[in-house]
Design a protein around this motif. Structure first.
Motif, PDB file in Angstrom:
ATOM      1  N   MET A  79       0.852  -1.166   0.000  1.00  0.00           N
ATOM      2  CA  MET A  79       0.000   0.000   0.000  1.00  0.00           C
ATOM      3  C   MET A  79       0.901   1.233   0.000  1.00  0.00           C
ATOM      4  SD  MET A  79      -3.132   1.000   2.601  1.00  0.00           S
ATOM      5  CE  MET A  79      -3.658  -0.653   2.837  1.00  0.00           C
ATOM      6  N   ASN A  80       0.639   2.112  -0.933  1.00  0.00           N
ATOM      7  CA  ASN A  80       1.508   3.284  -1.016  1.00  0.00           C
ATOM      8  C   ASN A  80       1.034   4.391  -0.066  1.00  0.00           C
ATOM      9  OD1 ASN A  80      -0.604   4.607  -2.191  1.00  0.00           O
ATOM     10  ND2 ASN A  80       0.150   4.404  -4.282  1.00  0.00           N
ATOM     11  N   GLN A  81       1.857   5.421   0.055  1.00  0.00           N
ATOM     12  CA  GLN A  81       1.616   6.519   1.002  1.00  0.00           C
ATOM     13  C   GLN A  81       0.298   7.254   0.705  1.00  0.00           C
ATOM     14  OE1 GLN A  81       4.373   7.654   3.118  1.00  0.00           O
ATOM     15  NE2 GLN A  81       3.316   9.356   4.054  1.00  0.00           N
ATOM     16  N   THR A  82      -0.019   7.489  -0.537  1.00  0.00           N
ATOM     17  CA  THR A  82      -1.240   8.219  -0.910  1.00  0.00           C
ATOM     18  C   THR A  82      -2.492   7.457  -0.502  1.00  0.00           C
ATOM     19  OG1 THR A  82      -0.050   9.104  -2.815  1.00  0.00           O
ATOM     20  CG2 THR A  82      -2.419   9.336  -2.826  1.00  0.00           C
ATOM     21  N   THR A  83      -2.498   6.153  -0.657  1.00  0.00           N
ATOM     22  CA  THR A  83      -3.646   5.337  -0.271  1.00  0.00           C
ATOM     23  C   THR A  83      -3.856   5.375   1.238  1.00  0.00           C
ATOM     24  OG1 THR A  83      -3.202   3.880  -2.141  1.00  0.00           O
ATOM     25  CG2 THR A  83      -4.671   3.045  -0.435  1.00  0.00           C
ATOM     26  N   LYS A  84      -2.750   5.328   2.009  1.00  0.00           N
ATOM     27  CA  LYS A  84      -2.862   5.383   3.468  1.00  0.00           C
ATOM     28  C   LYS A  84      -3.436   6.727   3.917  1.00  0.00           C
ATOM     29  CE  LYS A  84       1.008   2.286   4.441  1.00  0.00           C
ATOM     30  NZ  LYS A  84       2.377   2.197   4.959  1.00  0.00           N
ATOM     31  N   ILE A  85      -2.987   7.805   3.313  1.00  0.00           N
ATOM     32  CA  ILE A  85      -3.511   9.133   3.663  1.00  0.00           C
ATOM     33  C   ILE A  85      -4.980   9.227   3.302  1.00  0.00           C
ATOM     34  CG2 ILE A  85      -3.382  11.595   3.088  1.00  0.00           C
ATOM     35  CD1 ILE A  85      -0.334  11.232   2.843  1.00  0.00           C
ATOM     36  N   PHE A  86      -5.350   8.702   2.135  1.00  0.00           N
ATOM     37  CA  PHE A  86      -6.756   8.734   1.709  1.00  0.00           C
ATOM     38  C   PHE A  86      -7.636   7.964   2.683  1.00  0.00           C
ATOM     39  CE2 PHE A  86     -10.295   6.866  -0.690  1.00  0.00           C
ATOM     40  CZ  PHE A  86     -10.938   8.033  -1.076  1.00  0.00           C
ATOM     41  N   ILE A  87      -7.212   6.790   3.106  1.00  0.00           N
ATOM     42  CA  ILE A  87      -7.997   5.990   4.057  1.00  0.00           C
ATOM     43  C   ILE A  87      -8.089   6.701   5.407  1.00  0.00           C
ATOM     44  CG2 ILE A  87      -8.010   3.830   5.383  1.00  0.00           C
ATOM     45  CD1 ILE A  87      -6.867   2.449   2.867  1.00  0.00           C
ATOM     46  N   GLY A  88      -7.002   7.319   5.858  1.00  0.00           N
ATOM     47  CA  GLY A  88      -7.018   8.059   7.127  1.00  0.00           C
ATOM     48  C   GLY A  88      -7.985   9.229   7.084  1.00  0.00           C
ATOM     49  N   VAL A  89      -7.962   9.998   5.996  1.00  0.00           N
ATOM     50  CA  VAL A  89      -8.867  11.128   5.849  1.00  0.00           C
ATOM     51  C   VAL A  89     -10.313  10.642   5.798  1.00  0.00           C
ATOM     52  CG1 VAL A  89      -9.593  12.969   4.276  1.00  0.00           C
ATOM     53  CG2 VAL A  89      -7.167  12.648   4.785  1.00  0.00           C
ATOM     54  N   LEU A  90     -10.555   9.552   5.095  1.00  0.00           N
ATOM     55  CA  LEU A  90     -11.899   8.986   5.001  1.00  0.00           C
ATOM     56  C   LEU A  90     -12.421   8.557   6.375  1.00  0.00           C
ATOM     57  CD1 LEU A  90     -13.969   8.394   2.787  1.00  0.00           C
ATOM     58  CD2 LEU A  90     -13.059   6.068   2.682  1.00  0.00           C
ATOM     59  N   ILE A  91     -11.576   7.954   7.194  1.00  0.00           N
ATOM     60  CA  ILE A  91     -11.978   7.535   8.549  1.00  0.00           C
ATOM     61  C   ILE A  91     -12.299   8.759   9.412  1.00  0.00           C
ATOM     62  CG2 ILE A  91     -11.122   6.488  10.702  1.00  0.00           C
ATOM     63  CD1 ILE A  91      -9.653   4.434   8.910  1.00  0.00           C
ATOM     64  N   ILE A  92     -11.486   9.802   9.305  1.00  0.00           N
ATOM     65  CA  ILE A  92     -11.737  11.022  10.087  1.00  0.00           C
ATOM     66  C   ILE A  92     -13.051  11.663   9.663  1.00  0.00           C
ATOM     67  CG2 ILE A  92     -10.915  13.385  10.479  1.00  0.00           C
ATOM     68  CD1 ILE A  92      -8.046  12.214  10.390  1.00  0.00           C
ATOM     69  N   ILE A  93     -13.312  11.753   8.370  1.00  0.00           N
ATOM     70  CA  ILE A  93     -14.568  12.346   7.888  1.00  0.00           C
ATOM     71  C   ILE A  93     -15.772  11.520   8.352  1.00  0.00           C
ATOM     72  CG2 ILE A  93     -15.936  12.793   5.802  1.00  0.00           C
ATOM     73  CD1 ILE A  93     -13.313  13.672   4.450  1.00  0.00           C
ATOM     74  N   ALA A  94     -15.648  10.194   8.307  1.00  0.00           N
ATOM     75  CA  ALA A  94     -16.746   9.333   8.758  1.00  0.00           C
ATOM     76  C   ALA A  94     -16.993   9.505  10.257  1.00  0.00           C
ATOM     77  CB  ALA A  94     -16.444   7.877   8.430  1.00  0.00           C
ATOM     78  N   ALA A  95     -15.920   9.626  11.056  1.00  0.00           N
ATOM     79  CA  ALA A  95     -16.075   9.799  12.502  1.00  0.00           C
ATOM     80  C   ALA A  95     -16.727  11.134  12.825  1.00  0.00           C
ATOM     81  CB  ALA A  95     -14.719   9.687  13.190  1.00  0.00           C
ATOM     82  N   VAL A  96     -16.314  12.198  12.170  1.00  0.00           N
ATOM     83  CA  VAL A  96     -16.902  13.521  12.404  1.00  0.00           C
ATOM     84  C   VAL A  96     -18.376  13.522  11.972  1.00  0.00           C
ATOM     85  CG1 VAL A  96     -16.849  15.940  11.690  1.00  0.00           C
ATOM     86  CG2 VAL A  96     -14.721  14.777  12.299  1.00  0.00           C
ATOM     87  N   GLY A  97     -18.671  12.900  10.856  1.00  0.00           N
ATOM     88  CA  GLY A  97     -20.064  12.807  10.399  1.00  0.00           C
ATOM     89  C   GLY A  97     -20.932  12.041  11.376  1.00  0.00           C
ATOM     90  N   TYR A  98     -20.408  10.944  11.904  1.00  0.00           N
ATOM     91  CA  TYR A  98     -21.158  10.148  12.884  1.00  0.00           C
ATOM     92  C   TYR A  98     -21.425  10.970  14.148  1.00  0.00           C
ATOM     93  CZ  TYR A  98     -22.181   6.675  16.433  1.00  0.00           C
ATOM     94  OH  TYR A  98     -22.758   5.988  17.460  1.00  0.00           O
ATOM     95  N   LEU A  99     -20.411  11.665  14.646  1.00  0.00           N
ATOM     96  CA  LEU A  99     -20.582  12.478  15.854  1.00  0.00           C
ATOM     97  C   LEU A  99     -21.589  13.599  15.627  1.00  0.00           C
ATOM     98  CD1 LEU A  99     -16.905  12.683  17.118  1.00  0.00           C
ATOM     99  CD2 LEU A  99     -18.784  11.359  18.101  1.00  0.00           C
ATOM    100  N   MET A 100     -21.533  14.246  14.467  1.00  0.00           N
ATOM    101  CA  MET A 100     -22.489  15.313  14.171  1.00  0.00           C
ATOM    102  C   MET A 100     -23.904  14.761  14.096  1.00  0.00           C
ATOM    103  SD  MET A 100     -20.396  17.645  11.445  1.00  0.00           S
ATOM    104  CE  MET A 100     -21.796  18.671  11.093  1.00  0.00           C
ATOM    105  N   PHE A 101     -24.075  13.622  13.438  1.00  0.00           N
ATOM    106  CA  PHE A 101     -25.410  13.043  13.285  1.00  0.00           C
ATOM    107  C   PHE A 101     -25.995  12.648  14.633  1.00  0.00           C
ATOM    108  CE2 PHE A 101     -28.115   9.281  12.783  1.00  0.00           C
ATOM    109  CZ  PHE A 101     -29.119   9.843  12.013  1.00  0.00           C
ATOM    110  N   THR A 102     -25.223  11.956  15.461  1.00  0.00           N
ATOM    111  CA  THR A 102     -25.746  11.519  16.751  1.00  0.00           C
ATOM    112  C   THR A 102     -25.947  12.690  17.697  1.00  0.00           C
ATOM    113  OG1 THR A 102     -23.515  11.039  17.549  1.00  0.00           O
ATOM    114  CG2 THR A 102     -24.781   9.204  16.594  1.00  0.00           C
ATOM    115  N   GLY A 103     -25.081  13.678  17.632  1.00  0.00           N
ATOM    116  CA  GLY A 103     -25.223  14.841  18.506  1.00  0.00           C
ATOM    117  C   GLY A 103     -26.421  15.682  18.163  1.00  0.00           C
ATOM    118  N   PHE A 104     -26.625  15.980  16.898  1.00  0.00           N
ATOM    119  CA  PHE A 104     -27.750  16.820  16.499  1.00  0.00           C
ATOM    120  C   PHE A 104     -29.079  16.102  16.618  1.00  0.00           C
ATOM    121  CE2 PHE A 104     -24.571  19.238  13.837  1.00  0.00           C
ATOM    122  CZ  PHE A 104     -24.548  20.307  14.711  1.00  0.00           C
ATOM    123  N   SER A 105     -29.118  14.827  16.332  1.00  0.00           N
ATOM    124  CA  SER A 105     -30.401  14.131  16.348  1.00  0.00           C
ATOM    125  C   SER A 105     -30.935  13.947  17.759  1.00  0.00           C
ATOM    126  CB  SER A 105     -30.292  12.784  15.654  1.00  0.00           C
ATOM    127  OG  SER A 105     -29.415  11.941  16.362  1.00  0.00           O
TER     128      SER A 105
END
Length: 144
Positions: free
Chosen positions: A1-27
């Motif tokens: 796995m190259n460096q760009t793929t690892k960064i992409f997966i890390g950013v995707l996990i962070i965005i998913a976590a922030v989205g989950y927290l926003m959804f559960t907090g606001f609802s």
């Protein structure tokens, strides 16, 4: 796995976590603002919905039980249509909790018991928000 793929997966996990927290907090803490007359006579069933309900306090109805830390009182609708909502709140009495005070409840309505179970009670102090008439003298500091 190259460096760009690892960064992409890390950013995707962070965005998913922030989205989950926003959804559960606001609802869980967002709710409808419903008037007392609409709540008591409306066709919609508000069971299990987090509500914001404004009203005016009926001062004679306030009963605080210190042993249970339970405040029981009744609100009437702001429009003066005569609808009354019994409320139970398991906390201390808020400031400015006087007869006729504007109160905003946050919590859940139990239609079977015709009881609003408040999780938060906020009072307004109308004198703090009144404007000074043009040309009127302002009172000196400390005499208010």
């Amino acid at each position: 796995m190259n460096q760009t793929t690892k960064i992409f997966i890390g950013v995707l996990i962070i965005i998913a976590a922030v989205g989950y927290l926003m959804f559960t907090g606001f609802s869980s803490f967002s709710g409808y603002e419903v008037g007392i007359s609409e709540l008591l006579t409306g066709q919609k069933d508000y069971n299990d919905e987090y509500l914001l309900v404004p009203g005016k306090l009926i001062g004679d109805s306030v009963n605080f039980n210190g042993d249970k830390v339970e405040l029981v009182f009744t609100l009437t609708d702001i429009k003066g249509e005569g609808y009354q909502l019994p409320v139970v709140y398991n906390d201390v009495k808020p400031d400015n909790f006087d007869d006729g005070a504007d109160v905003i409840l946050e919590g859940y309505y139990d239609k079977e018991d015709n009881l609003f179970k408040a999780e938060k009670v906020t009072t307004k102090c109308p004198s703090k928000y009144e404007g000074v008439e043009e040309g009127a003298e302002t009172p000196p500091q400390g005499e208010n």
